[in-house]
Enzyme design. Sequence first.
Site, mmCIF file in Angstrom:
data_model
loop_
_atom_site.group_PDB
_atom_site.id
_atom_site.type_symbol
_atom_site.label_atom_id
_atom_site.label_comp_id
_atom_site.label_asym_id
_atom_site.label_seq_id
_atom_site.Cartn_x
_atom_site.Cartn_y
_atom_site.Cartn_z
ATOM 1 C CB CYS A 95 -0.973 -0.048 1.187
ATOM 2 S SG CYS A 95 -2.339 1.129 1.064
ATOM 3 C CG HIS B 119 -3.574 -3.619 3.485
ATOM 4 N ND1 HIS B 119 -2.534 -3.139 4.257
ATOM 5 C CD2 HIS B 119 -4.195 -2.531 2.966
ATOM 6 C CE1 HIS B 119 -2.532 -1.816 4.219
ATOM 7 N NE2 HIS B 119 -3.533 -1.422 3.437
ATOM 8 C CD GLU C 225 -1.162 -6.202 5.731
ATOM 9 O OE1 GLU C 225 -1.314 -5.008 6.009
ATOM 10 O OE2 GLU C 225 -0.839 -6.602 4.584
ATOM 11 C CB SER D 240 1.930 -11.975 37.564
ATOM 12 O OG SER D 240 1.788 -12.736 36.378
ATOM 13 N N GLY D 241 1.952 -15.209 38.350
ATOM 14 C CA GLY D 241 1.095 -16.385 38.333
ATOM 15 C C GLY D 241 0.456 -16.632 36.987
ATOM 16 N N GLY D 242 0.612 -15.677 36.060
ATOM 17 C CA GLY D 242 0.059 -15.838 34.725
ATOM 18 C C GLY D 242 0.972 -16.665 33.835
ATOM 19 C CB VAL D 243 0.492 -17.909 30.352
ATOM 20 C CG1 VAL D 243 1.304 -18.701 29.334
ATOM 21 C CG2 VAL D 243 -0.840 -18.595 30.615
ATOM 22 C CG ASP D 244 2.420 -13.552 29.263
ATOM 23 O OD1 ASP D 244 2.185 -14.515 28.513
ATOM 24 O OD2 ASP D 244 1.752 -12.504 29.253
ATOM 25 C CB SER D 245 5.353 -13.973 35.115
ATOM 26 O OG SER D 245 4.260 -14.590 35.766
ATOM 27 C CB SER D 246 4.342 -19.374 34.598
ATOM 28 O OG SER D 246 3.498 -18.945 35.647
#
Length: 518
Positions: A90, A177, A179, A231-237
């Site tokens: 574009c 586009h 994508e 934090s207990g979430g997926v990312d930090s684990s």
Amino acid sequence: MFKIMKDFTEQEKIIVLDFGSQYNQLITRRIREFGVYSELHPHTITVEEMKALNPTGIIFSGGPNSVYDKDAFRADERIFDMGIPILGICYGMQLMTTHFDGKVERAKDREYGKADIHVENPSRLFAGLPTDQVVWMSHGDLVVEEPAGFEVTATSPSCPIAGIADEERLLYGVQFHPEVRHSVYGNELLKNFALNVCGCKGDWTMENFSEVEIAKIQEIVGDKKVLLALSGGVDSSVVGVLIHKAIGDQLTCIFVDHGLLRKGEADQVMATLQGEFNMNIIKVDAKKRFMDKLAGVSDPEQKRKIIGNEFIYVFDDEANKLDGVEFLAQGTLYTDIIESGTATAQTIKSHHNVGGLPEDMQFKLIEPLNTLFKDEVRALGTELGMPDAIVWRQPFPGPGLGIRVLGEITEEKLEIVRDSDYILREEIKKAGLEREIWQYFTALPNIRSVGVMGDGRTYDHTVVVRAVTSIDGMTADWARIPWDVLEKISVRIVNEVDHVNRVVYDITSKPPATVEWE
């Protein structure tokens, strides 16, 4: 066997230049789907900086400007002389056209939406694709004369030059586009560019990503110590397990129970990560400390800043008890970086892992996931041998329930969100939908309404159920949960959670909304 590349420049990659398109992050995501590493950089990058990245190919994104605007975004023109493949999308195609002395003009009518194109000359970009196909257009200017050395590759009724190519210099442009999912063969076109034009092997996987990151962490950290904001979430684990594999007991996880966690979360985190992975975790009970700081605060940005700052101060207190701590690890994702704003995009909201840190922070940051999307983080967790119970946990923001209680946070409101969210997760699991829905949770808007329960009038809280389907979190659609499941969720919340007399279902996509309410 995969060679560990401590020098990032050895890895084949496609760089996407950001000219302000709302779709530019999708380009990056699509390229990665082909096993080719890709990342987004501002259009202001110099040719020297680009050469240092050693890209295999470059994509110029779309953008809201006209190439003739006084303040239009430009690229370092020397990038065109690097001798590597470039695809302009574009605005990117229009920029390429004007650089090589072609002609761009205002279109008589702006074109937004689906369009039919006819491929006149396949070139390597359109190789193997149908001659006639549906694409997604979004432009106000168009190319009216291709540059010398370029051929027109595609046309449409309203856009006579919908694609251009200079096969000798490996320069390509498309007005549409690819994508966007509405471009039916867009993925195949981008794959042609990545694999056929750029010659990428498509061997970027979570296995080699983890090996590279482990080597990088070992090199950066040395014999120093790292604190992880768990934090207990997926990312930090996932960050915790990755870093623990790299440096073992040099990692200390600080798990702050700030009183903003989901039901039973603190116990589950300790049992899984400490029990199964033998990670060194210090649990800090900071409920009162956080609640005192948040008392009377209603503004969501202020809440995020307070929670982010307080986290760091808690870490400072704990770090003072340890020797040799120099690094703070966080589970920042690529989507967090993008949503917190780039040089060409307006900030949507300051992210808790990006914009909530105090200026006087005492640590150096390590963010090993900050080039990954959410689905890639889950794949990495599986590669690291983490159980599904952690890898497929519902995404949870760093500020926790603090941003799922709209307005001022109180203990009563937190209990409502905890209990209602627990019921939602139970019913979604019973229905076998936990893998089909990308994210689901409850939130408590600052709304009370009249109801009737038993023989009496009530004036109580409204609970919002939010559930979305997505691939990477950059865009999302509201989940079509079966009516009978929604009914069970609603009935249970109203009957089992105190001070709630109404349940509503959020049917807004992203955009225009974000997934979280604050």
